[in-house]
Enzyme design. Sequence first.
Site, PDB file in Angstrom:
ATOM      1  N   ILE A 106      -2.355  -7.836  -5.815  1.00  0.00           N
ATOM      2  CA  ILE A 106      -1.836  -8.923  -6.030  1.00  0.00           C
ATOM      3  C   ILE A 106      -2.489  -9.785  -6.901  1.00  0.00           C
ATOM      4  O   ILE A 106      -3.818 -10.123  -6.388  1.00  0.00           O
ATOM      5  CB  ILE A 106      -1.368  -9.819  -4.593  1.00  0.00           C
ATOM      6  CG1 ILE A 106      -0.716  -8.797  -3.716  1.00  0.00           C
ATOM      7  CG2 ILE A 106      -0.850 -11.216  -4.939  1.00  0.00           C
ATOM      8  CD1 ILE A 106       0.695  -8.472  -4.226  1.00  0.00           C
ATOM      9  N   ARG A 153     -19.959  -1.095 -42.370  1.00  0.00           N
ATOM     10  CA  ARG A 153     -20.642  -0.227 -41.989  1.00  0.00           C
ATOM     11  C   ARG A 153     -20.935   0.747 -43.093  1.00  0.00           C
ATOM     12  O   ARG A 153     -19.716   1.397 -43.634  1.00  0.00           O
ATOM     13  CB  ARG A 153     -20.175   0.330 -40.783  1.00  0.00           C
ATOM     14  CG  ARG A 153     -20.773   1.505 -40.099  1.00  0.00           C
ATOM     15  CD  ARG A 153     -22.075   1.227 -39.398  1.00  0.00           C
ATOM     16  NE  ARG A 153     -22.614   2.320 -38.685  1.00  0.00           N
ATOM     17  CZ  ARG A 153     -23.943   2.593 -38.265  1.00  0.00           C
ATOM     18  NH1 ARG A 153     -24.547   1.248 -38.235  1.00  0.00           N
ATOM     19  NH2 ARG A 153     -24.056   3.556 -37.245  1.00  0.00           N
ATOM     20  N   GLY A 159       3.684  -4.343 -14.128  1.00  0.00           N
ATOM     21  CA  GLY A 159       5.011  -4.611 -14.585  1.00  0.00           C
ATOM     22  C   GLY A 159       5.925  -3.683 -15.092  1.00  0.00           C
ATOM     23  O   GLY A 159       6.898  -3.896 -15.690  1.00  0.00           O
ATOM     24  N   PRO A 199       0.676  -1.451   0.022  1.00  0.00           N
ATOM     25  CA  PRO A 199       0.036  -0.008   0.013  1.00  0.00           C
ATOM     26  C   PRO A 199       0.771   1.143  -0.008  1.00  0.00           C
ATOM     27  O   PRO A 199       0.542   2.314  -0.531  1.00  0.00           O
ATOM     28  CB  PRO A 199      -0.780  -0.136   1.179  1.00  0.00           C
ATOM     29  CG  PRO A 199      -0.944  -1.675   1.500  1.00  0.00           C
ATOM     30  CD  PRO A 199       0.554  -2.056   1.036  1.00  0.00           C
ATOM     31  N   GLY A 200       1.990   1.129   0.691  1.00  0.00           N
ATOM     32  CA  GLY A 200       2.899   2.531   0.610  1.00  0.00           C
ATOM     33  C   GLY A 200       3.771   2.646  -0.596  1.00  0.00           C
ATOM     34  O   GLY A 200       4.516   3.635  -0.641  1.00  0.00           O
ATOM     35  N   GLN A 226     -13.221   4.630 -31.964  1.00  0.00           N
ATOM     36  CA  GLN A 226     -13.564   5.715 -32.430  1.00  0.00           C
ATOM     37  C   GLN A 226     -14.326   5.119 -33.827  1.00  0.00           C
ATOM     38  O   GLN A 226     -15.452   5.687 -34.506  1.00  0.00           O
ATOM     39  CB  GLN A 226     -12.646   6.659 -32.878  1.00  0.00           C
ATOM     40  CG  GLN A 226     -12.093   7.538 -31.608  1.00  0.00           C
ATOM     41  CD  GLN A 226     -13.289   8.301 -31.069  1.00  0.00           C
ATOM     42  OE1 GLN A 226     -13.557   8.012 -29.794  1.00  0.00           O
ATOM     43  NE2 GLN A 226     -13.592   9.349 -31.594  1.00  0.00           N
ATOM     44  N   GLU A 275       9.031 -10.987 -17.770  1.00  0.00           N
ATOM     45  CA  GLU A 275       7.733 -10.288 -17.779  1.00  0.00           C
ATOM     46  C   GLU A 275       7.404  -9.271 -18.848  1.00  0.00           C
ATOM     47  O   GLU A 275       6.540  -9.194 -19.540  1.00  0.00           O
ATOM     48  CB  GLU A 275       7.489  -9.789 -16.304  1.00  0.00           C
ATOM     49  CG  GLU A 275       5.916  -9.586 -16.095  1.00  0.00           C
ATOM     50  CD  GLU A 275       5.763  -9.035 -14.809  1.00  0.00           C
ATOM     51  OE1 GLU A 275       6.650  -8.533 -14.095  1.00  0.00           O
ATOM     52  OE2 GLU A 275       4.621  -8.458 -14.571  1.00  0.00           O
ATOM     53  N   ARG A 276       8.487  -8.337 -19.014  1.00  0.00           N
ATOM     54  CA  ARG A 276       8.166  -7.325 -19.981  1.00  0.00           C
ATOM     55  C   ARG A 276       8.231  -7.787 -21.314  1.00  0.00           C
ATOM     56  O   ARG A 276       7.440  -7.217 -22.072  1.00  0.00           O
ATOM     57  CB  ARG A 276       9.319  -6.257 -19.687  1.00  0.00           C
ATOM     58  CG  ARG A 276       9.254  -5.355 -18.512  1.00  0.00           C
ATOM     59  CD  ARG A 276      10.403  -4.517 -18.025  1.00  0.00           C
ATOM     60  NE  ARG A 276      10.086  -4.171 -16.876  1.00  0.00           N
ATOM     61  CZ  ARG A 276      11.129  -3.812 -15.894  1.00  0.00           C
ATOM     62  NH1 ARG A 276      12.240  -3.746 -16.132  1.00  0.00           N
ATOM     63  NH2 ARG A 276      10.769  -3.543 -14.522  1.00  0.00           N
ATOM     64  N   GLU A 298       6.262   5.484 -17.135  1.00  0.00           N
ATOM     65  CA  GLU A 298       7.143   6.532 -16.541  1.00  0.00           C
ATOM     66  C   GLU A 298       8.326   5.824 -15.767  1.00  0.00           C
ATOM     67  O   GLU A 298       9.377   6.230 -16.177  1.00  0.00           O
ATOM     68  CB  GLU A 298       6.559   7.375 -15.569  1.00  0.00           C
ATOM     69  CG  GLU A 298       5.206   8.154 -15.843  1.00  0.00           C
ATOM     70  CD  GLU A 298       3.835   7.509 -16.459  1.00  0.00           C
ATOM     71  OE1 GLU A 298       3.889   6.211 -16.335  1.00  0.00           O
ATOM     72  OE2 GLU A 298       3.292   7.988 -17.087  1.00  0.00           O
TER      73      GLU A 298
END
Lengths: 248, 393
Positions: free
Chosen positions: B173, B282, B377, B144-145, B350, B256-257, B381
């Site tokens: 998690i 359409r 992950g 949480p921190g 859109q 993981e990345r 930033e």
Amino acid sequence: MKVLVPVKRVIDYNVKVRVKSDQSGVDLANVKMSMNPFDEISVEEAVRLKEKGAVEEIVVVSIGPQQAQETLRTALAMGADRGILIKTDDNVEPLAVAKILEKVIGEESPELVILGKQAIDDDSNQTGQMLAALLDWPQGTFASEVILEDGKINVTREIDGGLQTLSLQTPAIVTTDLRLNEPRYASLPNIMKAKKKPIDEKSPGDYGVDTAARLSVVKVTEPPVREAGEKVEDVSELVTKLKAKGAI
Amino acid sequence: MAKAQEITFDSLRPPAPWMDETHSIWRKSVRAFVDKELVPHIEEWEAAGEIPRDIYPKAAEAGLIGMGYPEEYGGAGTDFDRFHGTVTSEELARMAAGGVSSALMIHGIGLPPVMVGGSEDMKREIAPQVLSGKKQISLGITEPGGGSDVAQLKTNAKRSGNGWVVNGSKTYITGGCTSKWLTTAVRTGGEGMGGISLMLIDLEAEGVSRTALPKMGWWASDTATIHFDDVFVPPENLIGEVDRGFVSIMANFNGERLGMAAQAAACARVCIEDAAAWAQQRQTFGKRLADHQVIRHKIAAMCQKVWATTAMLDQLTWRVQNGEQPIAELAMLKVQATETMEFCAREAMQILGGAGFIRGHRVERIYREVRVMAIGGGSEEIMRDLASRQLGL
């Protein structure tokens, strides 16, 4: 027992097939190709027979372009033992396929040949029957169950009136129907192991078979667009309408 | 003019020179499994907030869960390359239900630290149960921190007898409500990165409580806050050496990345496939949507970004396959992929208009999954900052 399973590379069943603008055939450029689903069922059945101990070796054979090697490799990943790729870029018709297979069988001497009942590209449903005729072997087509017992092959067939069970002497031809089994997914370790399984490369000429076309395609067209139906309130209205149209 | 090709999920995947027939066969296998076992249930599982436990053994049998783990621990073997991993990520992403795939593959971040740093006994106890799909294991780093600032984490483990007593909490998690074990980062020593250890915590142990967190997307995967209140952890549950957990946590992120980038790029391909199909069907103002230049250009711009991302993905996959760890490039790849996913989700929406806003559409779901991909992950930033530091700025 040795089993031979022919497999065909066809347009993937998920692909929306498009007719070429000159109506000479369907568009195959950049189209996803896969193993004919009925052939997957054949491979699966052979592998299950091997897992039960009734079969020692499974040989898969494909007639087609170089890329048909992937189709053979898929069968090897599912559990077949070795492959034969008979390379040709021609469109080989069912009779020529049956004649090539007759020669392959002459060399391999399998006691059982399991084929898909038809390929989903041309839906001919002829190769298994023609092969049985050329070899003069017994055949059990449209199998929904195959049991090996006391040197005989008991085949349950799906026919219009229900189920029919045949008892075939070996060697024999079996063609598979949709409900025979549910083919397994080729697992990654088995795909990697299949890389090491042998695939022999041949050509139709090696078997002395002429694959020149005997059929000529006149025209390929899209199926007609289905017209909207009519809703009826009840059975009597339905009967009235059918009578009016002269259908009953 | 004859159409050169159709715009589909498959046509948007340029062939990688490093992929051969084994990748193609594996792609078909995974796709068949996904279409048969997962796709028909997505709506139901999203509504339920979890996937049924019996889908794990099925996925294990298909070779999805055990991929990359040695057969002696119940895995499906290690004889394959990174491109097979890319294929798996792409094919799981194709169903456009990140919740289902993250729930199914959660062990992918929880189990590797056990396999790398765990004792032989721990590996033999845990791995076969996870890899056969009987039990699940999650990874607990974020608190949480704080999240990405791993060196400052607060959950502490104090010596008690021959074991440890853990106090603190972990949050966001994945699989936290349903997993049996949590590979947990705890503070065993002083401040900073030097005082962190990894421990295997049994989530059914006394003193553990879990709270489910409802989310914007990924509904089918349960997400939890987990509290530890004097939880005793036996000494054999330590993963690796005391106070040396930081490096293995960080090493875990690189793989993981790569997987998340493959997943995000594939989600972008789904958006294009659905938007292009709609645009060609359409009719508006007397012509197809695709005949309006503004719409056509949107689709071309989406394709442009997907092709660039996939080229970068393949090239970096190849470098990792050859033993490199290009940290800056992998971080930038993840940003490239999630920005592409975000762009394509927006533009596809859109084009789809009202149809895309309706629940149950693949693009509608992907739109709600953009943020978890761009933040989870390692946020965009943090990724840029990591890359700039790696570049020596």
